[in-house]
Scaffold this motif. Structure first.
Motif, short mmCIF file in Angstrom:
data_model
loop_
_atom_site.label_atom_id
_atom_site.label_comp_id
_atom_site.label_asym_id
_atom_site.label_seq_id
_atom_site.Cartn_x
_atom_site.Cartn_y
_atom_site.Cartn_z
N GLU A 198 -18.32 5.45 -8.22
CA GLU A 198 -19.31 6.38 -7.68
C GLU A 198 -20.14 5.79 -6.56
O GLU A 198 -20.80 6.52 -5.84
N CYS A 199 -20.12 4.49 -6.43
CA CYS A 199 -20.87 3.82 -5.37
C CYS A 199 -19.90 3.18 -4.38
O CYS A 199 -18.81 2.72 -4.76
N ASP A 213 -21.52 10.47 -5.41
CA ASP A 213 -21.71 11.62 -6.29
C ASP A 213 -23.19 11.97 -6.30
O ASP A 213 -23.92 11.63 -7.23
N PRO A 214 -23.66 12.64 -5.24
CA PRO A 214 -25.10 12.93 -5.14
C PRO A 214 -25.62 13.73 -6.33
O PRO A 214 -26.82 13.72 -6.60
N GLY A 215 -24.73 14.41 -7.03
CA GLY A 215 -25.18 15.17 -8.19
C GLY A 215 -25.79 14.31 -9.26
O GLY A 215 -26.58 14.79 -10.09
N ASN A 216 -25.45 13.04 -9.27
CA ASN A 216 -26.03 12.12 -10.26
C ASN A 216 -27.36 11.56 -9.79
O ASN A 216 -27.99 10.77 -10.51
N CYS A 255 -27.14 4.42 -7.57
CA CYS A 255 -26.64 3.22 -6.88
C CYS A 255 -27.79 2.30 -6.46
O CYS A 255 -27.55 1.33 -5.73
N ALA A 256 -29.01 2.63 -6.86
CA ALA A 256 -30.16 1.82 -6.46
C ALA A 256 -30.03 0.40 -7.00
O ALA A 256 -29.70 0.19 -8.18
#
Length: 880
Positions: A395-396, A374-377, A382-383
């Motif tokens: 999401e990850c 979800d690149p929008g986040n 996910c780091a």
């Protein structure tokens, strides 16, 4: 086996008297009906096709000239019949003058009967030829990309495409496969695929070990191999063979047959087929990294994680048709061809679920590579995630969700091979013999890869892909003439001339989109395209063709009694790089009745193939220095990125070849000794690997190499080094009736050394030089015996292999001695059963000391005799 046996003196006299064929390409021709120039072997005695065919059927029932000569010794009552066979052998055996079994020839040639190929355990013609010709090398190729499908083979220490292959004297098309990985010697070569020819279809094979580009054109630098097909109009055989390795794997079976029949009342048709399959083998040890994962509780890791062995081959079908018919008026129509197909499925390298970069781990940091779905986040969502964190998140994403134990891609292809030749030959009223022929050759390899991912597609990735296909199409048209002229010499002056047009096309077919596309996770460090063998994208696909024209003249005569002299000149024009002219001079001098000296000098060339000039490829290879897998790409030499490193359009290789030999008799032992020297300039091969800058990566992606986003290195074809290959061949034969009814002994010895004379350090590195100089055994020899004792037959073969260098392991491996044995029993004149063992004593190469720390290959993958141990087989045969 009938290699090295000198022919009797009547052969030279046959030419002087005019009873032999005038079809000599360069000097005294050991000729067959499908001649080296394509011109028929015609005489006053055999102008009638039916009569010639009857004679040929009688002759070809004898495996070779050696067998005929020995029959006269063993059975004096049959001496007259044997003499007739010797005379006919001059007409029907070879396509070139260079006949090692003929004292009248100027250069060496091995003549191998079809029976020598059936009396073996293997079924691949490459391996069968290796076992009887010491200067011919081929290995298993377990993880070698497309080279696992069409194995590259080497004659006299040179590349596979330095050897011209003929069938019935006509040029055979090359395979579509380019051998990207071949232990240096074969890297980048594109040679023919002879494995598509069933052994049961062969009457005999001639291996000419001399430069012959002046007669044949491109590729004939190391020599020429001619496969003569059976042409009997009646009879045949059916054979069933099954076997497996001592370790209980690699089971294989073969059902083959040959059938000759009349074709109308004026001709023949001879049909052969073979169908079979073989299981894969496993000679691996578990890698330490995989063992550590299992010890840590990862139960999804396979044991072994990576398999080293021969691939699985299924639906392996081969067929050959050979036919001819008399048209009347001294004309004959002939046609022959083959169709074959097989499915090959092999393995690749293991992808570790903790460390494989761009799939499971970040390429720059080595940390777990987790995709943000979800690149929008924001990427930071996910780091710092571990694989376990990703598995618990919606999401990850981690590829451990799909392959928790990592994965080992399976790679292979469907190979299709098709060829056809048709022609008319005859003799005009003015005495000129002619041959007009046309041929078509087609080879297609449709690749597949599965149990892998396009990592940039994340969870949407397929796990199987169609990366595309390589296709090779060749067309030939030949017109050839030959005639003898009385000019006051000891024999007629034979004049042969002709014209050739050839066109070849190399095609890359694009793969399915998922196999090459750059997915949404590529910007996060995930690799694009199918992992292990990326697909060919739209810009990489295409067709590339080249045509060429050639004309030649060949002159040959006995200048005086016992002195043969020949001269050949060939001019060939290629539309992409221009014209090349090559010549050859050869001679044979009778010193005594039992000693003759022979020699030749020639120039040659090999044209780059359209495939070498235009192909794209990405190979995943193991880097010893990094102890990890790296993606290495091959790009066309005219690509802008290659040009930054000196890449440019390819030129032909040029060669100078000379031989000096002797043929002599010591009592009952016949011996040939030949020295050869081959200098090749501007050799065509892949350059060393270059690291890519980001700008170069972007340029390659823009040019259609989408997988370049994950390339560490690239290379390209170049003319950039010279070599000298020297060696000695010794062959001795002996026959006796004091052991059984008859026993034949044969010793064949080869010593070959290659030295790199000149190179550019910018394009060829030290490892590649060592591969070229040490990648093949420098010395090989084979000692064989064949005994007939009533209904029993016994065959024994001892083969010695010198040491070799394996660049994948960085090791120099010691040589070995192998023993083959076979015993047969004939229930009737038609039915027999044969039990045999290949590598009877179960010899293996020495073990790789770094196997467990590396990639699990217990033995060198480039072992010249394989690494699977002993193989036993049972064969039943019925002849009719």
């Amino acid at each position: 086996m009938s290699i090295g046996k000198p022919a009797s003196r009547p052969n030279r006299q046959c030419v002087r008297s005019g009873c032999c064929s005038p079809d000599v390409v360069m000097f005294l021709a050991v000729n067959n009906r499908q001649s080296s120039t394509g011109v028929p072997a015609r005489t006053p005695e055999n102008n009638n096709f039916k009569e010639a065919q009857m004679n040929k059927t009688t002759i070809l029932s004898t495996p070779s000239l050696l067998a005929a000569a020995l029959a006269a010794v063993v059975s004096p009552a049959n001496a007259q019949d044997s003499d007739n066979r010797v005379m006919e052998e001059v007409i029907t055996i070879g396509t070139r003058v260079e006949g090692r079994t003929a004292t009248d020839s100027a250069v060496p040639i091995d003549i191998i009967s079809g029976e020598d190929f059936t009396k073996q355990g293997d079924s691949d013609l490459n391996s069968l030829l290796r076992n009887v010709v010491p200067s011919y090398n081929v290995n298993t190729q377990p993880i070698s990309d497309a080279a696992s499908l069409v194995r590259p083979a080497n004659l006299r220490g040179l590349a596979p495409d330095h050897t011209l292959v003929l069938v019935n004297g006509k040029r055979r098309h090359r395979a579509a496969v380019i051998a990207w990985l071949g232990n240096g010697v074969s890297d980048g070569a594109q040679g023919p695929d002879i494995s598509q020819i069933p052994a049961i279809a062969l009457q005999q094979v001639e291996v000419l070990r001399d430069g012959a580009a002046a007669q044949y054109g491109s590729d004939a630098i190391a020599g020429v191999i001619n496969f003569e097909l059976k042409d009997s109009p009646d009879g045949g055989a059916v054979e069933v063979k099954a076997g497996e390795f001592y370790e209980g794997d690699g089971r294989q079976y073969r059902v083959s047959g040959n059938y000759g029949m009349p074709f109308t009342s004026q001709g023949f048709a001879n049909v052969s087929f073979e169908f079979g399959a073989q299981d894969d083998t496993n000679r691996s040890v578990q890698r330490n990294d995989a063992a550590a994962l299992i010890a840590a509780g990862n139960t999804a890791v396979e044991d072994p994680a990576q398999v080293w062995g021969r691939p699985e081959i299924s639906d392996d079908f081969k067929s050959v048709v050979n036919m001819g018919v008399e048209l009347g008026g001294s004309r004959e129509f002939y046609a022959f061809g083959n169709y074959g197909s097989k499915h090959v499925d092999g393995g690749f390298y293991f992808r570790n679920p903790e460390t494989r970069s761009a799939v499971f781990a970040d390429a720059s940091t080595g940390e777990p590579l987790i995709g943000d779905l979800d690149p929008g986040n924001g990427l930071d969502s996910c780091a710092g995630f571990s694989h376990a964190d990703a598995l618990a998140s919606n999401e990850c994403f981690s590829f451990q969700e799909i392959f928790p134990g990592g994965f080992t891609p399976r790679f292979g292809g469907d190979v299709t091979d098709l060829a056809g030749v048709a022609g008319v030959r005859g003799e005009a009223a003015n005495g000129w013999a002619y041959d007009v022929s046309a041929s078509l050759g087609y080879n297609d390899v449709d690749f597949f890869i599965y149990n892998t991912v396009n990592a940039s597609l994340g969870p949407q990735t397929p796990t199987s892909f169609n990366p595309g296909a390589y296709t090779q199409l060749e067309k030939n048209f030949n017109v050839d003439f030959v005639k003898g002229f009385e000019v006051g010499l000891a024999s007629e002056l034979s004049v042969a001339t002709g014209f050739e047009w050839r066109d070849e096309t190399f095609e890359i077919t694009t793969g399915d989109q998922a196999s090459y596309e750059i997915g949404p996770l590529a910007s996060q460090g995930f690799s694009a395209a199918a992992n292990g063998f990326p697909g060919f994208g739209p810009l990489a696909g295409g067709q590339w063709s080249r045509s060429n024209y050639a004309t030649y003249v060949d002159l040959e005569a006995d200048v005086t009694e016992g002195w043969l002299l020949g001269l050949a000149l060939r001019v060939e024009d290629f539309e992409d790089f221009g014209t090349t002219t090559n010549g050859k001079l050869a001679t044979n001098i009778d010193i005594t009745d039992s000693l003759a000296l022979r020699g030749s000098w020639s120039t040659g060339f090999r044209a780059p193939t359209p495939g070498q000039s235009n192909a794209f490829n990405v190979s995943t290879e193991f880097d010893l220095a990094l102890n990890d897998l790296v993606n290495n790409g091959t790009i066309p030499p005219t690509n802008p990125v290659a040009q930054l490193r000196g890449g440019e359009a390819l030129d032909p290789e040029e060669s100078t070849n000379w031989t000096l030999g002797a043929v002599f008799t010591l009592g009952a032992v016949d011996i040939t000794v030949d020295y050869f020297n081959i200098e090749v300039k501007d050799r065509i091969a892949p350059s060393q690997l270059y690291s890519l800058t980001q700008a170069e990566v972007d340029s390659l992606v823009a040019s259609g190499v989408t997988s370049a986003a994950n390339l560490q290195n690239f290379r390209f074809f170049t003319n950039d080094f010279d070599t000298t290959t020297t060696g000695v061949d010794i062959v001795a034969t002996y026959s006796t009736d004091s052991i059984g009814d008859n026993t034949d002994f044969s010793l064949a010895y080869n010593q070959t050394h290659t030295e790199v004379d000149k190179f550019s350090p910018e394009t060829i590195d030290a490892t590649r030089i060592r591969e070229l100089e040490e990648g093949l055994p420098e010395t090989r020899w084979t000692l064989s015996s064949n005994t007939a004792l009533g209904s029993w037959g016994f065959l024994g073969r001892v083969s010695s292999y010198d040491d070799w260098f394996d660049s994948e392991d960085g090791q120099l491996y010691g040589g070995e001695v192998l023993v083959d044995a076979e015993v047969s029993f004939s229930f009737t004149d038609q039915a027999s059963v044969i039990l045999g063992a290949q590598n009877l004593l179960d010899q293996y190469p020495e073990e790789n000391p770094g196997a467990r720390d590396g990639v699990g290959n217990r033995y060198s993958q480039f072992s010249p005799f394989g690494f699977e141990g002993g193989f036993y087989y049972l064969r039943t045969r019925y002849e009719f």
